[in-house]
Scaffold this motif. Structure first.
Motif, PDB file in Angstrom:
ATOM      1  N   ASN A  66     -19.018 -13.297   5.476  1.00 32.86           N
ATOM      2  CA  ASN A  66     -19.262 -12.090   4.606  1.00 32.86           C
ATOM      3  C   ASN A  66     -18.026 -11.882   3.466  1.00 32.86           C
ATOM      4  OD1 ASN A  66     -20.313  -9.944   2.885  1.00 32.86           O
ATOM      5  ND2 ASN A  66     -20.011  -8.472   4.746  1.00 32.86           N
ATOM      6  N   PRO A  67     -18.242 -12.690   2.509  1.00 30.66           N
ATOM      7  CA  PRO A  67     -17.178 -12.901   1.267  1.00 30.66           C
ATOM      8  C   PRO A  67     -16.981 -11.362   0.805  1.00 30.66           C
ATOM      9  CG  PRO A  67     -18.791 -14.456   0.843  1.00 30.66           C
ATOM     10  CD  PRO A  67     -19.555 -13.681   1.934  1.00 30.66           C
ATOM     11  N   SER A  68     -17.764 -10.446   0.993  1.00 28.27           N
ATOM     12  CA  SER A  68     -17.532  -8.843   0.672  1.00 28.27           C
ATOM     13  C   SER A  68     -16.800  -8.026   1.666  1.00 28.27           C
ATOM     14  CB  SER A  68     -18.784  -8.318   0.163  1.00 28.27           C
ATOM     15  OG  SER A  68     -19.577  -8.334   1.087  1.00 28.27           O
ATOM     16  N   ASN A  69     -16.488  -8.863   2.691  1.00 26.12           N
ATOM     17  CA  ASN A  69     -15.810  -7.999   3.935  1.00 26.12           C
ATOM     18  C   ASN A  69     -14.288  -8.000   3.685  1.00 26.12           C
ATOM     19  OD1 ASN A  69     -15.478  -6.920   6.338  1.00 26.12           O
ATOM     20  ND2 ASN A  69     -15.620  -8.748   7.496  1.00 26.12           N
ATOM     21  N   ARG A  70     -13.884  -7.148   2.705  1.00 29.13           N
ATOM     22  CA  ARG A  70     -12.727  -6.931   2.244  1.00 29.13           C
ATOM     23  C   ARG A  70     -12.719  -5.847   1.349  1.00 29.13           C
ATOM     24  NH1 ARG A  70     -10.290 -11.146  -2.041  1.00 29.13           N
ATOM     25  NH2 ARG A  70      -8.653  -9.486  -2.122  1.00 29.13           N
ATOM     26  N   ASP A  71     -11.325  -5.092   1.152  1.00 28.17           N
ATOM     27  CA  ASP A  71     -11.036  -4.044   0.364  1.00 28.17           C
ATOM     28  C   ASP A  71     -10.542  -4.771  -0.811  1.00 28.17           C
ATOM     29  OD1 ASP A  71     -10.321  -1.824  -1.084  1.00 28.17           O
ATOM     30  OD2 ASP A  71      -9.263  -0.816   0.477  1.00 28.17           O
ATOM     31  N   LEU A  72     -11.392  -4.674  -2.092  1.00 30.80           N
ATOM     32  CA  LEU A  72     -11.131  -5.454  -3.199  1.00 30.80           C
ATOM     33  C   LEU A  72      -9.601  -4.861  -3.872  1.00 30.80           C
ATOM     34  CD1 LEU A  72     -14.263  -6.320  -4.727  1.00 30.80           C
ATOM     35  CD2 LEU A  72     -12.764  -7.833  -3.443  1.00 30.80           C
ATOM     36  N   ALA A  73      -9.368  -3.426  -3.383  1.00 28.54           N
ATOM     37  CA  ALA A  73      -8.298  -2.791  -4.155  1.00 28.54           C
ATOM     38  C   ALA A  73      -6.935  -3.160  -3.562  1.00 28.54           C
ATOM     39  CB  ALA A  73      -8.416  -1.192  -3.890  1.00 28.54           C
ATOM     40  N   THR A  94       0.933  -1.287   0.034  1.00 30.28           N
ATOM     41  CA  THR A  94       0.024  -0.186  -0.102  1.00 30.28           C
ATOM     42  C   THR A  94       0.724   1.203   0.102  1.00 30.28           C
ATOM     43  OG1 THR A  94      -0.238   0.053   2.453  1.00 30.28           O
ATOM     44  CG2 THR A  94      -2.017  -1.245   1.120  1.00 30.28           C
ATOM     45  N   ARG A  95       2.192   1.023   0.111  1.00 25.22           N
ATOM     46  CA  ARG A  95       3.007   2.401  -0.026  1.00 25.22           C
ATOM     47  C   ARG A  95       2.661   3.379  -0.908  1.00 25.22           C
ATOM     48  NH1 ARG A  95       6.294  -1.414  -2.663  1.00 25.22           N
ATOM     49  NH2 ARG A  95       7.727  -0.579  -4.101  1.00 25.22           N
ATOM     50  N   PHE A  96       2.188   2.674  -2.431  1.00 23.48           N
ATOM     51  CA  PHE A  96       1.970   3.714  -3.268  1.00 23.48           C
ATOM     52  C   PHE A  96       0.636   4.431  -3.253  1.00 23.48           C
ATOM     53  CE2 PHE A  96       3.698  -0.321  -5.041  1.00 23.48           C
ATOM     54  CZ  PHE A  96       4.933   0.285  -5.393  1.00 23.48           C
ATOM     55  N   ARG A  97      -0.086   4.153  -2.254  1.00 17.35           N
ATOM     56  CA  ARG A  97      -1.308   4.841  -1.989  1.00 17.35           C
ATOM     57  C   ARG A  97      -1.250   6.083  -1.062  1.00 17.35           C
ATOM     58  NH1 ARG A  97      -5.750   0.344  -0.367  1.00 17.35           N
ATOM     59  NH2 ARG A  97      -7.121   2.181  -0.874  1.00 17.35           N
ATOM     60  N   LEU A  98       0.026   6.135  -0.530  1.00 22.26           N
ATOM     61  CA  LEU A  98       0.183   7.149   0.553  1.00 22.26           C
ATOM     62  C   LEU A  98       0.919   8.144  -0.208  1.00 22.26           C
ATOM     63  CD1 LEU A  98       1.897   5.118   3.454  1.00 22.26           C
ATOM     64  CD2 LEU A  98      -0.756   5.849   2.973  1.00 22.26           C
ATOM     65  N   SER A  99       0.535   9.423   0.071  1.00 20.40           N
ATOM     66  CA  SER A  99       1.021  10.612  -0.652  1.00 20.40           C
ATOM     67  C   SER A  99       0.587  11.975   0.435  1.00 20.40           C
ATOM     68  CB  SER A  99       0.438  10.944  -1.937  1.00 20.40           C
ATOM     69  OG  SER A  99      -1.145  11.174  -1.912  1.00 20.40           O
ATOM     70  N   GLY A 100       1.629  12.932   0.422  1.00 18.20           N
ATOM     71  CA  GLY A 100       1.447  14.084   1.287  1.00 18.20           C
ATOM     72  C   GLY A 100       1.480  13.515   2.654  1.00 18.20           C
ATOM     73  N   SER A 101       0.201  14.063   3.378  1.00 12.54           N
ATOM     74  CA  SER A 101       0.103  13.803   4.957  1.00 12.54           C
ATOM     75  C   SER A 101      -0.576  12.443   5.111  1.00 12.54           C
ATOM     76  CB  SER A 101      -0.352  15.022   5.520  1.00 12.54           C
ATOM     77  OG  SER A 101      -1.884  15.017   5.072  1.00 12.54           O
ATOM     78  N   THR A 102      -0.858  11.909   4.058  1.00 13.56           N
ATOM     79  CA  THR A 102      -1.745  10.334   4.425  1.00 13.56           C
ATOM     80  C   THR A 102      -0.945   9.555   5.221  1.00 13.56           C
ATOM     81  OG1 THR A 102      -2.817  10.748   2.146  1.00 13.56           O
ATOM     82  CG2 THR A 102      -2.898   8.484   3.232  1.00 13.56           C
ATOM     83  N   THR A 103      -1.470   9.082   6.283  1.00 11.47           N
ATOM     84  CA  THR A 103      -0.846   7.984   7.089  1.00 11.47           C
ATOM     85  C   THR A 103      -1.468   6.532   6.702  1.00 11.47           C
ATOM     86  OG1 THR A 103      -2.353   8.255   8.941  1.00 11.47           O
ATOM     87  CG2 THR A 103      -0.231   9.629   8.764  1.00 11.47           C
ATOM     88  N   SER A 104      -0.459   5.660   7.131  1.00 12.13           N
ATOM     89  CA  SER A 104      -0.864   4.356   6.618  1.00 12.13           C
ATOM     90  C   SER A 104      -2.132   3.834   7.717  1.00 12.13           C
ATOM     91  CB  SER A 104       0.355   3.344   6.987  1.00 12.13           C
ATOM     92  OG  SER A 104       0.140   2.049   6.800  1.00 12.13           O
ATOM     93  N   SER A 105      -2.813   2.885   7.267  1.00 11.80           N
ATOM     94  CA  SER A 105      -3.728   2.171   8.094  1.00 11.80           C
ATOM     95  C   SER A 105      -3.253   1.502   9.287  1.00 11.80           C
ATOM     96  CB  SER A 105      -4.941   1.406   7.380  1.00 11.80           C
ATOM     97  OG  SER A 105      -5.345   2.216   6.179  1.00 11.80           O
TER      98      SER A 105
END
Length: 336
Positions: free
Chosen positions: A127-134, A96-107
């Motif tokens: 719940n099979p949809s209980n996930r972040d598909l990205a 997920t490092r590519f998703r972080l930019s500027g002041s965004t912090t890691s989950s």
């Protein structure tokens, strides 16, 4: 005296007719399985060569029947208490490092690693949809031979971690003891738990068979399965972080390495950093199951060789001998 067969309610069966039918089928299967008393005093059932409590077995049978992975999914696989939390943190931070930019912090700074990387059996059985598909990261303690066929036959990748059996046992015993203490339930003495472990009785055990399953699969499918040991990762974490990134298809660029991105991830995912976060000191994870677990019990020491403070030399030698015999001829030698 044997306890009565538990009713499958933990994961939320009871909504649809299909779920009710599943529950009935699972109870029917369980009624035919051998069972013994496990590390927490509850019944463990022998299913496909491995031992499970009712809760874990329900989730396993559910995903075996219903789970369909994405072709890009990556599974963090392990026997419990062998470095799962750390590996989840590292893989999540790398991916997920590519998703972080500027002041965004890691989950990872606000969520427990187990909530960032959902468990195949707990989170997705209900719940099979209980996930972040990205974020194509999932985790599992399921032995390789019992993974859903949909995973085995896919092009999904698996990252497996294991560790010295003695440290794995001590960590597992402490986890169960702390979990029981949090529920005001008496826990099994270490010596009795050790006897069970040496006889292969633990959730997802025997330990040696769990390790061997993934080891042999990694030899057969090296492009799909990366086999790691906790000790080797601790010895050279930077090299393993880069290996993980390459295996997951998101290698670090030269620029990232020069800017210290590898070290930043190592620091963020360190035991010292994670164990002192508010979320991991005072909150609970897996909120979607019936008994949320205090995050703090996932962070004990993270040390190599701590078994010496809890097992006698004779106990250590006995478990080493068992592992040596069980792994004989496989080409695998775990750190001792």
């Amino acid at each position: 005296m044997e306890s009565s067969l538990p009713s499958f309610q933990v994961l939320g069966f009871g909504g649809s007719a299909e779920r009710k039918n599943d529950a009935e089928n699972y109870n029917e299967v369980m009624s035919t399985l051998p069972k013994v008393k496990g590390l927490r005093g509850d019944d463990y059932y022998l299913y496909q060569g491995f031992w499970y409590s009712a809760f874990f077995l329900e989730g396993l049978m559910s995903v075996q029947e219903h789970f369909t992975p994405q072709s890009t999914d990556i599974f963090v696989a392990s026997f419990p208490k062998t470095g799962t939390t750390w590996l989840k943190a590292l893989t999540f931070a790398i991916l997920t490092r590519f998703r972080l930019s500027g002041s965004t912090t890691s989950s990872l700074l606000t969520k427990m690693p187990h909530d960032c990387v959902p468990f195949l059996k707990y989170n997705l059985a209900q719940n099979p949809s209980n996930r972040d598909l990205a974020i194509p990261l999932l985790s599992t303690h399921v032995p390789y031979s019992s993974l859903p066929k949909s995973i085995i036959s896919s092009c999904c990748k698996i990252i497996y971690i294991c560790r010295d059996a003695k440290d794995a046992f001590v960590s597992l015993w402490y986890f169960h003891a702390n979990l029981q203490r949090s529920k005001n339930v008496e826990h099994l003495p270490l010596e009795e738990a050790f006897e069970l472990f040496c006889n292969g009785i633990a959730n997802h055990g025997p330990y040696w068979d769990h390790v061997l399953g993934y080891w042999r699969a990694s030899l057969e499918f090296p492009e799909k399965i990366l086999f790691l040991t906790y000790e080797e990762m601790k010895k050279d974490t930077a090299a393993h972080v880069k290996k993980l990134a390459e295996f997951m298809g998101c290698s670090f660029t030269l620029e990232e390495e020069e800017e210290g991105e590898v070290q930043k991830i190592i620091s963020m995912c360190s035991f010292e950093k994670l164990s002192n976060l508010e979320v991991n000191k005072n909150l609970k994870c897996l909120q979607d199951i019936s008994i949320p677990i205090p995050n703090s019990i996932y962070f004990r020491k993270g040390e190599i060789g701590d078994w010496e403070n809890h097992l006698t030399p004779e106990m250590g030698a006995r478990l080493d001998d068992i592992m040596e015999q069980k792994l004989k001829g496989s080409g695998l030698k775990l750190p001792r």
